[in-house]
Design a protein around this motif. Structure first.
Motif: not given
Ligand SMILES: Cc1cc2nc3c(=O)[nH]c(=O)nc-3n(C[C@H](O)[C@H](O)[C@H](O)COP(=O)(O)O)c2cc1C
Length: 357
Positions: A174-193
């Motif tokens: 598997a291959f993705v191109t173009p790559k994100p141009r501005y670095g890895r997208p921001i990753i968010v999560s919501a938790t208390g466990s």
């Protein structure tokens, strides 16, 4: 950081029938985002929900725009704000290759302003809508961990990528191109466990926290510091740093009396048809909560409640920042006028207090 929690779902966070403008329609959301961007907000975030007919009942009838589609569309008409889409990565036919491609595309469209809030689905009814049984709580985080591992590799690897793990996701060359141009997208999560905090420590840049002990500011100031510390500690074990973002409902008026009158009017109009407990949830984040003020929590929202004059709101923000919150993801009861009031009366004081540049 200052964010706006977009009300793309009917009722926003508040099951009250007190008249208001808040609605889930895209035109309304667009106008809110334009205003927030003008005010200098850093991010806008939309939740994702899958509920059977009638939703939670009453004003929270389940009508909701899709989070991913809405934030993607906003990407083309905004200039500066981060836009965070919520995605249940374990539902339906999602494959990490889909999201890696969509995310790379949105990174190009928005100039690096797109991010993903990774959720695993705490309500059994949602998994059932997709024809599955709810997966055990901690196992969901293990599967999401694989999903993220694969998606990150697809965003970064310069060669084809093949993968077979414990999940049903398989990739061959598997291959993705173009790559994100501005670095890895921001990753968010919501938790208390524990499992969610481990996941956040490994993958997330921003972690949404809710006040673990209850919705009032005193309960938040007591219970947030140990939670924020645990999250930051978990990230440091992976050699990383995360920022915590809390999500208050802000009820603000010119004076303390007026703010509490507004608060009391929202509570007096609590919608008796709102019944979130109809749908079982195994979320840990809210487990330790005080059940005393359930009517208030229904009418205003399960989030933290920040109530008062502009000076008092800023004072509470300062205390929350000192308790370990790096950002505020705001919601309001009547979004359009309340956001405008916030912009005119609270933001200038936040600047004076050093909370905004
Ligand atoms: C600010 C915030 C936003 C959330 N947004 C969503 C959402 O859009 N969809 C969803 O299914 N769960 C959402 N959740 C719930 C989380 O995904 C998660 O189930 C919950 O925080 C409990 O996690 P835990 O069991 O690891 O503590 C949200 C939680 C918070 C605090």
């Amino acid at each position: 950081m200052l964010g706006l929690f977009l009300p793309i779902q009917a009722g926003g966070w508040s099951a009250s029938t007190l008249p208001r403008t808040t609605t889930w329609t895209f035109d309304y959301i667009l106008a809110l985002v334009a205003k927030a961007e003008m005010l200098g907000f850093d991010l806008a975030f939309a939740l994702a929900q899958w509920l059977p007919k009638g939703g939670y009942g009453g004003v929270t009838n389940g009508m909701a725009l899709d989070s991913f589609m809405s934030t993607a569309a906003l990407g083309a008409v905004t200039k500066r704000m981060m836009l965070i889409s919520t995605t249940h990565v374990l539902y339906g036919p999602w494959h990490p290759l889909h999201l890696a491609k969509f995310g790379a595309t949105l990174d190009h469209i928005t100039g690096g302003r797109w991010g993903i809030n990774v959720v695993t689905g705490h309500r059994a009814v949602e998994h059932e809508m997709f024809g599955r049984q709810r997966i055990e709580h901690d196992q969901r985080y293990d599967l999401a961990d694989e999903f993220l591992h694969v998606m990150k590799r697809l965003w970064s690897d310069d060669e084809n990528f093949s993968f077979a793990g414990q999940s049903s996701w398989r990739l061959n060359n598997a291959f993705v191109t173009p790559k994100p141009r501005y670095g890895r997208p921001i990753i968010v999560s919501a938790t208390g466990s524990d499992a969610g905090i481990r996941f956040a420590g490994r993958h997330s840049d921003l972690v949404f926290i809710t006040s673990p002990a209850g919705s009032n500011i005193g309960q938040a100031l007591e219970s947030v510091p140990p939670l924020a510390n645990r999250i930051k500690q978990a990230a440091s074990e992976f050699g990383r740093q995360v920022r915590t973002v809390i999500n208050p409902v802000v009820i603000c008026r010119g004076t303390e009396r007026e703010a509490w009158d507004y608060h009391d009017a929202i509570v007096a109009h609590v919608d008796p048809a709102h019944r979130p407990e109809r749908f079982d949830s195994d979320a840990h984040a809210w487990r330790g909560r005080d059940s005393a003020d359930v009517i208030k929590r229904r009418a205003i929202g399960v989030n933290l409640h920040v109530v008062g004059s502009p000076e008092q709101v800023v004072d509470q923000f300062l205390k929350l920042r000192n308790a370990g919150c790096d950002g505020f993801q705001l919601s309001f009861y009547d979004f359009q006028p309340d956001l405008a009031f916030f912009g005119a009366h609270v933001l200038p004081l936040m600047k004076q207090a050093g909370l905004r540049h």
